[in-house]
Design an enzyme around this catalytic site. Sequence first.
Site, PDB file in Angstrom:
ATOM      1  N   GLY A   1      41.359  42.148 -41.008  1.00  0.00           N
ATOM      2  CA  GLY A   1      39.972  41.692 -41.127  1.00  0.00           C
ATOM      3  C   GLY A   1      39.600  41.206 -42.514  1.00  0.00           C
ATOM      4  O   GLY A   1      38.416  41.106 -42.842  1.00  0.00           O
ATOM      5  N   GLN A   2      40.599  40.885 -43.342  1.00  0.00           N
ATOM      6  CA  GLN A   2      40.295  40.390 -44.692  1.00  0.00           C
ATOM      7  C   GLN A   2      39.831  38.945 -44.626  1.00  0.00           C
ATOM      8  O   GLN A   2      40.545  38.083 -44.100  1.00  0.00           O
ATOM      9  CB  GLN A   2      41.542  40.502 -45.587  1.00  0.00           C
ATOM     10  CG  GLN A   2      41.265  40.072 -47.019  1.00  0.00           C
ATOM     11  CD  GLN A   2      42.464  40.255 -47.947  1.00  0.00           C
ATOM     12  OE1 GLN A   2      43.558  40.651 -47.514  1.00  0.00           O
ATOM     13  NE2 GLN A   2      42.269  39.968 -49.222  1.00  0.00           N
TER      14      GLN A   2
ATOM     15  N   ASN B   1      40.515  46.030 -46.394  1.00  0.00           N
ATOM     16  CA  ASN B   1      41.034  45.220 -45.292  1.00  0.00           C
ATOM     17  C   ASN B   1      42.117  44.309 -45.853  1.00  0.00           C
ATOM     18  O   ASN B   1      41.896  43.637 -46.860  1.00  0.00           O
ATOM     19  CB  ASN B   1      39.910  44.379 -44.678  1.00  0.00           C
ATOM     20  CG  ASN B   1      38.819  45.238 -44.063  1.00  0.00           C
ATOM     21  OD1 ASN B   1      39.089  46.319 -43.552  1.00  0.00           O
ATOM     22  ND2 ASN B   1      37.587  44.774 -44.141  1.00  0.00           N
TER      23      ASN B   1
ATOM     24  N   HIS C   1      39.648  43.732 -52.552  1.00  0.00           N
ATOM     25  CA  HIS C   1      38.360  44.416 -52.709  1.00  0.00           C
ATOM     26  C   HIS C   1      38.340  45.668 -51.859  1.00  0.00           C
ATOM     27  O   HIS C   1      39.001  45.748 -50.829  1.00  0.00           O
ATOM     28  CB  HIS C   1      37.194  43.498 -52.331  1.00  0.00           C
ATOM     29  CG  HIS C   1      37.360  42.815 -50.998  1.00  0.00           C
ATOM     30  ND1 HIS C   1      38.154  41.711 -50.827  1.00  0.00           N
ATOM     31  CD2 HIS C   1      36.840  43.097 -49.779  1.00  0.00           C
ATOM     32  CE1 HIS C   1      38.110  41.327 -49.563  1.00  0.00           C
ATOM     33  NE2 HIS C   1      37.323  42.161 -48.902  1.00  0.00           N
TER      34      HIS C   1
ATOM     35  N   HIS D   1      35.696  48.259 -49.945  1.00  0.00           N
ATOM     36  CA  HIS D   1      34.331  48.476 -49.469  1.00  0.00           C
ATOM     37  C   HIS D   1      33.994  49.950 -49.667  1.00  0.00           C
ATOM     38  O   HIS D   1      34.766  50.823 -49.251  1.00  0.00           O
ATOM     39  CB  HIS D   1      34.227  48.175 -47.968  1.00  0.00           C
ATOM     40  CG  HIS D   1      34.533  46.762 -47.588  1.00  0.00           C
ATOM     41  ND1 HIS D   1      33.559  45.857 -47.229  1.00  0.00           N
ATOM     42  CD2 HIS D   1      35.708  46.091 -47.475  1.00  0.00           C
ATOM     43  CE1 HIS D   1      34.112  44.701 -46.907  1.00  0.00           C
ATOM     44  NE2 HIS D   1      35.425  44.819 -47.053  1.00  0.00           N
TER      45      HIS D   1
ATOM     46  N   ASP E   1      27.379  44.265 -51.188  1.00  0.00           N
ATOM     47  CA  ASP E   1      27.841  43.269 -50.218  1.00  0.00           C
ATOM     48  C   ASP E   1      26.640  42.446 -49.746  1.00  0.00           C
ATOM     49  O   ASP E   1      25.545  42.973 -49.541  1.00  0.00           O
ATOM     50  CB  ASP E   1      28.506  43.975 -49.027  1.00  0.00           C
ATOM     51  CG  ASP E   1      29.354  43.023 -48.202  1.00  0.00           C
ATOM     52  OD1 ASP E   1      30.585  43.168 -48.180  1.00  0.00           O
ATOM     53  OD2 ASP E   1      28.773  42.104 -47.562  1.00  0.00           O
ATOM     54  N   ILE E   2      26.859  41.156 -49.549  1.00  0.00           N
ATOM     55  CA  ILE E   2      25.771  40.252 -49.146  1.00  0.00           C
ATOM     56  C   ILE E   2      25.330  40.524 -47.710  1.00  0.00           C
ATOM     57  O   ILE E   2      24.199  40.206 -47.319  1.00  0.00           O
ATOM     58  CB  ILE E   2      26.210  38.781 -49.332  1.00  0.00           C
ATOM     59  CG1 ILE E   2      25.017  37.859 -49.494  1.00  0.00           C
ATOM     60  CG2 ILE E   2      27.138  38.318 -48.221  1.00  0.00           C
ATOM     61  CD1 ILE E   2      25.380  36.483 -50.029  1.00  0.00           C
TER      62      ILE E   2
HETATM   63  P1  5GP Z   1      36.501  41.461 -46.035  1.00  0.00           P
HETATM   64  O1  5GP Z   1      36.046  41.007 -44.668  1.00  0.00           O
HETATM   65  O2  5GP Z   1      37.377  40.421 -46.701  1.00  0.00           O
HETATM   66  O3  5GP Z   1      37.117  42.824 -46.061  1.00  0.00           O
HETATM   67  O4  5GP Z   1      35.185  41.596 -46.903  1.00  0.00           O
HETATM   68  C1  5GP Z   1      34.577  40.537 -47.556  1.00  0.00           C
HETATM   69  C2  5GP Z   1      33.167  40.941 -47.798  1.00  0.00           C
HETATM   70  O5  5GP Z   1      32.625  40.079 -48.773  1.00  0.00           O
HETATM   71  C3  5GP Z   1      32.269  40.840 -46.549  1.00  0.00           C
HETATM   72  O6  5GP Z   1      31.738  42.122 -46.262  1.00  0.00           O
HETATM   73  C4  5GP Z   1      31.213  39.831 -46.969  1.00  0.00           C
HETATM   74  O7  5GP Z   1      29.929  40.156 -46.481  1.00  0.00           O
HETATM   75  C5  5GP Z   1      31.269  39.878 -48.486  1.00  0.00           C
HETATM   76  N1  5GP Z   1      30.897  38.640 -49.139  1.00  0.00           N
HETATM   77  C6  5GP Z   1      31.364  37.396 -48.850  1.00  0.00           C
HETATM   78  N2  5GP Z   1      30.805  36.491 -49.669  1.00  0.00           N
HETATM   79  C7  5GP Z   1      29.973  37.175 -50.493  1.00  0.00           C
HETATM   80  C8  5GP Z   1      29.115  36.785 -51.577  1.00  0.00           C
HETATM   81  O8  5GP Z   1      28.997  35.608 -51.949  1.00  0.00           O
HETATM   82  N3  5GP Z   1      28.410  37.770 -52.189  1.00  0.00           N
HETATM   83  C9  5GP Z   1      28.518  39.082 -51.828  1.00  0.00           C
HETATM   84  N4  5GP Z   1      27.778  39.973 -52.501  1.00  0.00           N
HETATM   85  N5  5GP Z   1      29.322  39.485 -50.819  1.00  0.00           N
HETATM   86  C10 5GP Z   1      30.040  38.541 -50.160  1.00  0.00           C
END
Ligand code: 5GP
Length: 114
Positions: free
Chosen positions: A93-94, A87, A100, A102, A30-31
């Site tokens: 929180g998506q 999520n 995806h 985590h 994750d970034i």
């Molecule tokens: P969500 O909040 O949808 O469950 O998780 C999305 C995740 O994607 C977040 O933890 C966010 O940091 C990660 N993310 C978003 N854009 C990028 C990206 O360009 N590269 C990477 N490696 N992670 C990303």
Amino acid sequence: MSDCIFCKIISKEIPSSVVYEDDRILAFKDISLAAPVHVLIIPKQHISSVMDLNLEHVDLIGHIFLVGKKIARDLGVDSKGFRIVNNCGEDGGQTVGHIHFHLLGGRGLQWPPG
Ligand code: 5GP
Ligand code: ZN
């Protein structure tokens, strides 16, 4: 999907730190790390969320969890424990509309999550 950030990561149009890849799934760091180990595991097929899953995806989702187990072992969080979490939707929180999971570990994780 052309405007999906995770599809662009799969096609390598956007770089990422890959920790596992096969013909069906990709796992990358994750970034924005929420824990010392924070990996996203995604199917290469664009599926928007859990709400778009159906019976044809059962094996794929099982595969994601088995790969999650392998990644946890490879990254050394298997013995102390870790969390695999999805999520779904706004209240869940998506923020990225490509399903995806985590994988979080490397510290004690709170429950319930915020
Ligand atoms: P969500 O909040 O949808 O469950 O998780 C999305 C995740 O994607 C977040 O933890 C966010 O940091 C990660 N993310 C978003 N854009 C990028 C990206 O360009 N590269 C990477 N490696 N992670 C990303
Ligand atoms: Zn996508």
